[in-house]
Design an enzyme around this catalytic site. Structure first.
Site, PDB file in Angstrom:
ATOM      1  N   PHE A  78      33.235  33.343  46.267  1.00 46.62           N
ATOM      2  CA  PHE A  78      34.155  33.189  47.373  1.00 46.62           C
ATOM      3  C   PHE A  78      35.215  34.459  47.326  1.00 46.62           C
ATOM      4  CE2 PHE A  78      31.964  29.410  47.478  1.00 46.62           C
ATOM      5  CZ  PHE A  78      32.248  28.711  48.824  1.00 46.62           C
ATOM      6  N   ALA A  79      35.315  35.062  48.348  1.00 42.05           N
ATOM      7  CA  ALA A  79      36.459  36.030  48.584  1.00 42.05           C
ATOM      8  C   ALA A  79      37.447  35.781  49.746  1.00 42.05           C
ATOM      9  CB  ALA A  79      35.946  37.248  48.578  1.00 42.05           C
ATOM     10  N   VAL A  80      38.521  35.094  49.438  1.00 38.24           N
ATOM     11  CA  VAL A  80      39.132  34.527  50.627  1.00 38.24           C
ATOM     12  C   VAL A  80      40.575  35.128  50.223  1.00 38.24           C
ATOM     13  CG1 VAL A  80      40.499  32.549  51.610  1.00 38.24           C
ATOM     14  CG2 VAL A  80      38.056  32.389  50.612  1.00 38.24           C
ATOM     15  N   TYR A  83      42.267  37.862  47.308  1.00 40.22           N
ATOM     16  CA  TYR A  83      40.947  37.972  46.573  1.00 40.22           C
ATOM     17  C   TYR A  83      40.071  39.094  46.833  1.00 40.22           C
ATOM     18  CZ  TYR A  83      42.588  34.199  43.473  1.00 40.22           C
ATOM     19  OH  TYR A  83      43.543  33.444  42.432  1.00 40.22           O
ATOM     20  N   ASP A 169      33.416  33.056  40.352  1.00 35.88           N
ATOM     21  CA  ASP A 169      34.602  33.234  40.731  1.00 35.88           C
ATOM     22  C   ASP A 169      34.482  34.879  40.961  1.00 35.88           C
ATOM     23  OD1 ASP A 169      35.554  30.788  40.752  1.00 35.88           O
ATOM     24  OD2 ASP A 169      36.745  31.011  38.889  1.00 35.88           O
ATOM     25  N   VAL A 170      35.346  35.419  41.901  1.00 37.45           N
ATOM     26  CA  VAL A 170      35.430  36.800  42.224  1.00 37.45           C
ATOM     27  C   VAL A 170      36.259  37.694  41.518  1.00 37.45           C
ATOM     28  CG1 VAL A 170      37.223  36.633  44.022  1.00 37.45           C
ATOM     29  CG2 VAL A 170      35.457  38.322  44.139  1.00 37.45           C
ATOM     30  N   ASP A 171      37.192  36.651  40.583  1.00 39.33           N
ATOM     31  CA  ASP A 171      38.358  37.784  39.970  1.00 39.33           C
ATOM     32  C   ASP A 171      37.775  37.936  38.574  1.00 39.33           C
ATOM     33  OD1 ASP A 171      38.520  34.992  39.433  1.00 39.33           O
ATOM     34  OD2 ASP A 171      40.595  34.930  39.126  1.00 39.33           O
ATOM     35  N   HIS A 191      33.897  27.529  28.200  1.00 36.62           N
ATOM     36  CA  HIS A 191      35.127  27.834  28.705  1.00 36.62           C
ATOM     37  C   HIS A 191      35.728  28.502  27.378  1.00 36.62           C
ATOM     38  CE1 HIS A 191      39.084  28.431  30.168  1.00 36.62           C
ATOM     39  NE2 HIS A 191      38.898  27.554  31.451  1.00 36.62           N
ATOM     40  N   GLU A 261      36.971  22.026  38.881  1.00 36.17           N
ATOM     41  CA  GLU A 261      36.644  22.293  37.546  1.00 36.17           C
ATOM     42  C   GLU A 261      36.724  21.002  36.837  1.00 36.17           C
ATOM     43  OE1 GLU A 261      37.389  25.913  35.084  1.00 36.17           O
ATOM     44  OE2 GLU A 261      38.747  24.663  34.146  1.00 36.17           O
TER      45      GLU A 261
END
Length: 310
Positions: A78-80, A83, A169-171, A191, A261
């Protein structure tokens, strides 16, 4: 004397057969031949799922087995908002270098700005789809809506195209090979900030009113929602469970401590993952050097929340 020596020999043969049996079981269940032990880390869960560390598998064998199965592997991101401009290009460029190299891959980018998705040179057998999503008012809602969006996609074209899917995640960006050794029916990610901590310190949702609540004394590990995956069928179950649980909380005016999460962790407590990825597969450089982290696969980007979260 001869009797004692004979007993010792039979004991040694017995334990060798036991270890061989475990190795064959792992191969049959997970398609992952164990190459050598990692005595410095935990390599198996209490329910028998392998925990994948560098040195516990043969990447060439994993690659060949995946090729023989003629798989297509999906990767969703997801790149919103900001981001997209800050992280997406590097995520995709490094994925082309390191994610499932040699396999058929389809990237699914979910964004409210399809025209702004960067053009990235893709290798043979690799494609990119862009899916438009509505931008939510708060970043928390973007995070929580992800499960419903993924659930719908897994019942659509993504579910028809791919055999296995990873959701990320994109980051973050890829640093080294993230290959077929990670594939399984359901895959959870330890994690990086919590894998050393005792269970009572893990940041589960503790509000008993929430559908994500994990009671004291419950829980196995704390999993990161930045990476999870599995077969299309398994992910339909996971995303459907989380989407319904998030909706129930919303109707009660609740919001779990770590949003989707928290619900992911509740799901994996109830439905144990078939494979667990070590923190090497998604590592934060801010943690610093750790002897057991030999080969990071994904690296977190620096968290610049003031910049990217409106």
């Amino acid at each position: 004397m001869a009797l004692k020596e004979g007993l010792r020999t039979w004991k040694r043969i017995f334990w060798q057969l036991i270890l061989l049996g475990f190795g064959l079981s792992g191969l049959l269940l997970y398609g992952l031949p164990i190459v050598r032990a990692r005595p410095d880390v935990l390599t198996c869960t209490s329910w028998g799922a392998p925990i994948i560390w560098d040195g516990t598998f043969d990447p060439a064998v994993a690659q060949q087995e995946a090729l023989q199965q003629n798989l297509t592997i999906g990767l969703t991101v997801f790149a919103v908002g900001r981001y997209l401009e800050k992280y997406l290009a590097r995520f995709l460029e490094t994925a082309e270098q390191h994610f499932m190299v040699g396999q058929r891959v389809v990237y699914y980018v979910f964004t409210e700005l399809p025209a702004a998705v960067p053009r990235v040179a893709l290798g043979p057998g690799r494609g990119l789809r862009v899916e438009r999503v509505v931008r939510e008012r708060r970043w928390q809602d973007v995070s929580m809506q992800r499960m419903r969006t993924l659930h719908e996609a897994l019942h659509g074209r993504l579910g028809r195209e791919a055999h296995f899917v990873f959701c990320m995640d994109v980051d973050q960006h890829f640093r080294s090979s993230f290959g077929p050794e990670a594939l399984a029916e359901s895959v959870a990610q330890l994690h990086a900030w919590h894998y050393h901590r005792p269970r009572w310190l893990l940041p589960y949702e503790r509000d008993a009113r929430s559908a994500a609540a994990v009671a004291p004394g419950e829980g196995d590990f704390y999993y990161h929602a930045a990476v999870f995956g599995g077969s299309v069928a398994a992910l339909r179950g996971l995303t459907g469970h989380c989407a319904r649980a998030l909706q129930r909380d919303r109707e009660r005016g609740l919001e779990a401590r770590w949003h989707d999460e928290s619900h992911l962790n509740k799901f994996f407590w109830l439905h144990k993952p078939a494979k667990v990825l070590s923190p090497e597969f998604c590592w934060s450089p801010d943690i610093g050097w750790r002897a057991e982290i030999r080969r990071p696969r994904l690296l977190w980007a620096p968290k610049e929340y003031a910049l990217v979260r409106d």
